[in-house]
Design a protein around this motif. Sequence first.
Motif, short mmCIF file in Angstrom:
data_model
loop_
_atom_site.label_atom_id
_atom_site.label_comp_id
_atom_site.label_asym_id
_atom_site.label_seq_id
_atom_site.Cartn_x
_atom_site.Cartn_y
_atom_site.Cartn_z
N LEU A 289 95.33 -77.49 21.15
CA LEU A 289 94.31 -76.43 21.52
C LEU A 289 94.88 -75.20 21.02
O LEU A 289 94.17 -74.12 20.58
CB LEU A 289 93.99 -76.57 22.76
N ARG A 290 96.06 -74.83 21.72
CA ARG A 290 96.63 -73.29 21.17
C ARG A 290 96.75 -73.10 19.82
O ARG A 290 96.58 -72.08 19.34
CB ARG A 290 97.94 -73.30 22.05
N ALA A 291 97.53 -74.16 19.16
CA ALA A 291 97.46 -74.09 17.60
C ALA A 291 96.32 -73.79 16.91
O ALA A 291 96.23 -72.91 16.00
CB ALA A 291 98.37 -75.27 17.20
N SER A 292 95.09 -74.67 17.24
CA SER A 292 93.95 -74.12 16.57
C SER A 292 93.31 -72.85 17.11
O SER A 292 92.63 -72.13 16.23
CB SER A 292 93.00 -75.24 17.02
N GLU A 293 93.83 -72.37 18.16
CA GLU A 293 93.16 -70.86 18.39
C GLU A 293 94.22 -69.61 17.49
O GLU A 293 93.54 -68.86 16.84
CB GLU A 293 93.65 -70.62 19.79
N MET A 294 95.38 -70.26 17.41
CA MET A 294 96.15 -69.17 16.81
C MET A 294 96.18 -69.35 15.32
O MET A 294 96.42 -68.21 14.54
CB MET A 294 97.59 -69.33 17.34
N GLU A 295 96.27 -70.49 14.70
CA GLU A 295 96.34 -70.65 13.33
C GLU A 295 95.35 -71.85 12.95
O GLU A 295 95.70 -73.00 12.81
CB GLU A 295 97.65 -71.20 12.80
N PRO A 296 93.91 -71.68 13.01
CA PRO A 296 93.06 -72.76 12.72
C PRO A 296 93.33 -73.75 11.55
O PRO A 296 93.14 -74.83 11.65
CB PRO A 296 91.73 -71.95 12.68
N ASP A 297 93.96 -73.18 10.47
CA ASP A 297 94.15 -74.03 9.40
C ASP A 297 95.86 -74.24 9.14
O ASP A 297 96.22 -74.45 8.12
CB ASP A 297 93.99 -73.01 8.10
N TRP A 298 96.35 -74.68 10.27
CA TRP A 298 97.66 -75.04 10.58
C TRP A 298 97.83 -76.31 9.50
O TRP A 298 96.84 -77.05 9.30
CB TRP A 298 98.11 -75.21 11.82
N ILE A 299 99.11 -76.22 8.88
CA ILE A 299 99.49 -77.48 8.29
C ILE A 299 100.15 -78.67 9.17
O ILE A 299 100.02 -79.88 8.47
CB ILE A 299 100.17 -77.09 6.88
N ALA A 300 100.86 -78.46 9.88
CA ALA A 300 101.53 -79.21 10.93
C ALA A 300 101.89 -78.71 12.10
O ALA A 300 102.07 -77.59 12.28
CB ALA A 300 102.96 -80.03 10.11
N LEU A 301 102.04 -79.66 13.10
CA LEU A 301 102.69 -79.11 14.27
C LEU A 301 103.98 -80.01 14.80
O LEU A 301 104.20 -81.18 14.53
CB LEU A 301 101.66 -79.73 15.52
N ARG A 302 104.98 -79.18 15.28
CA ARG A 302 106.37 -79.83 15.49
C ARG A 302 106.50 -79.91 17.06
O ARG A 302 106.41 -78.80 17.65
CB ARG A 302 107.47 -78.97 14.89
N CYS A 303 106.63 -81.09 17.71
CA CYS A 303 106.90 -80.97 19.02
C CYS A 303 108.19 -82.09 19.22
O CYS A 303 108.34 -82.44 20.45
CB CYS A 303 105.58 -81.63 19.85
N SER A 304 108.76 -82.59 18.36
CA SER A 304 110.04 -83.08 18.62
C SER A 304 110.85 -83.18 17.31
O SER A 304 110.73 -82.47 16.55
CB SER A 304 109.64 -84.96 18.90
#
Length: 437
Positions: A289-304
């Motif tokens: 949710l936060r990533a889509s608010e901050m950078e709607p066209d993100w390429i990847a999310l890193r959580c590990s």
Amino acid sequence: FVLLTSQKPTEWSCLANGLLARQGQVVLLLLLLLQWKGSAAAVANLRRPPCTSLGTECSADLSRTLQVLRSQQAAHGRILGQLEAQLRQIRSIPEVLSAASPVLHPEARPSFESQSAATPLASSSVSVGGSPAVAGGVALPWLAVAIPTVPRPRGEDYLGRSMRSWVDEIVRLNLSEQVLLVVVNNAHNGAPHSAFEKARLTYGTLPFVRFEESRATPQAPQVPVLEDFRLNKPGAQRPTPQVRRQSMDLVGVLELVDHHSELVLLSEDDFELCTGPLSGLLALQYLTLRASEMEPDWIALRCSYGMSGVVLKQGDLSKFREYLRHHCHRRPPDHLLVEWFAGETPPAREYVGGRRPVAFRANLLDHIGRFSSLRAAPSASFPRCFEPLAFPTVFEVEAFNSKQCPGDDVCVVRCCPANCECNASRSAHFIQTFLHL
């Protein structure tokens, strides 16, 4: 308080009870007690017989009393203003945090075995990833978790522990229509995989779990182009045939999860979802949710770290598969993954363009495997659940940058301080908020 009430216990007790009943704030009572001298004088003056004349002495006395009461009223007003501001701040915390409050009570968490086989699993009616993607007129799940698995040389059942962590949390959070688990058996040449068969027997009837056998592994280019190797950094080791096979296995896994969800989380069979006092699945929802608010066209999310804890959008899977297939002879798959979404090579940069990855401050998947499927030596120590996820555990181009985003838990990677959308004023950190609820 006893000293203050020793002379007139009845009057002070009535005053205290009245304040508590009307205000409900202990801090106001403490303030009144600290100012007991002025308050006592004011109250005593109010209890005097009313002035029968407009004499100077009586007028001055009443003026002093009124001045004391007004100063106290102003002080109380400031305190009430501060409390109301704190209350507004608490209410502004994202709804996902308040929805996660039951996580603070682990004893209330039902296990998978406690669910009756005759009771259908409830589902969430809200797509936590935003507007749901649709395929053939049917809304897709928010997230598919891709878990490739291979037999372990010592027979360890890491897969069973990993599956239990995911299934229990999906059932507990009522997300059986939002999360899909896809487990792929990458054992080759008919090799037995007892952990995979045991997991399929245990969880195979659940509607949100799929067990798949590895497809015929697509062959890598037989004669790599010499120019490709020049993309490697000096001193980089070329992967062994076994590592190249692992890359091609991942290509097959990505084909199996294509077009089945909005987002895909890559994991490994020896990583558990973080649960307990905090919920890794709720944190993952919060991150998307936060990533889509901050950078709607993100390429990847890193959580590990490693090949685990990377979230990709469904529309990007085919391009990453193509990149992985073509470059598997150059680097290991986890290195190629970061190289691709960070746009570190010309062919990757041509596709990624200006899109940027987004990093979470804490680790959401716990590595339980002591021995790798590729190496005999025990694994090194890595961050555990909700510990900081930073360089050098992950590459610098994908790591959370605490200098750019000091007041947040989600940050766009490789952004300049001038345009970094970290939004430090939003609320307390996700983890800190949970610990202090």
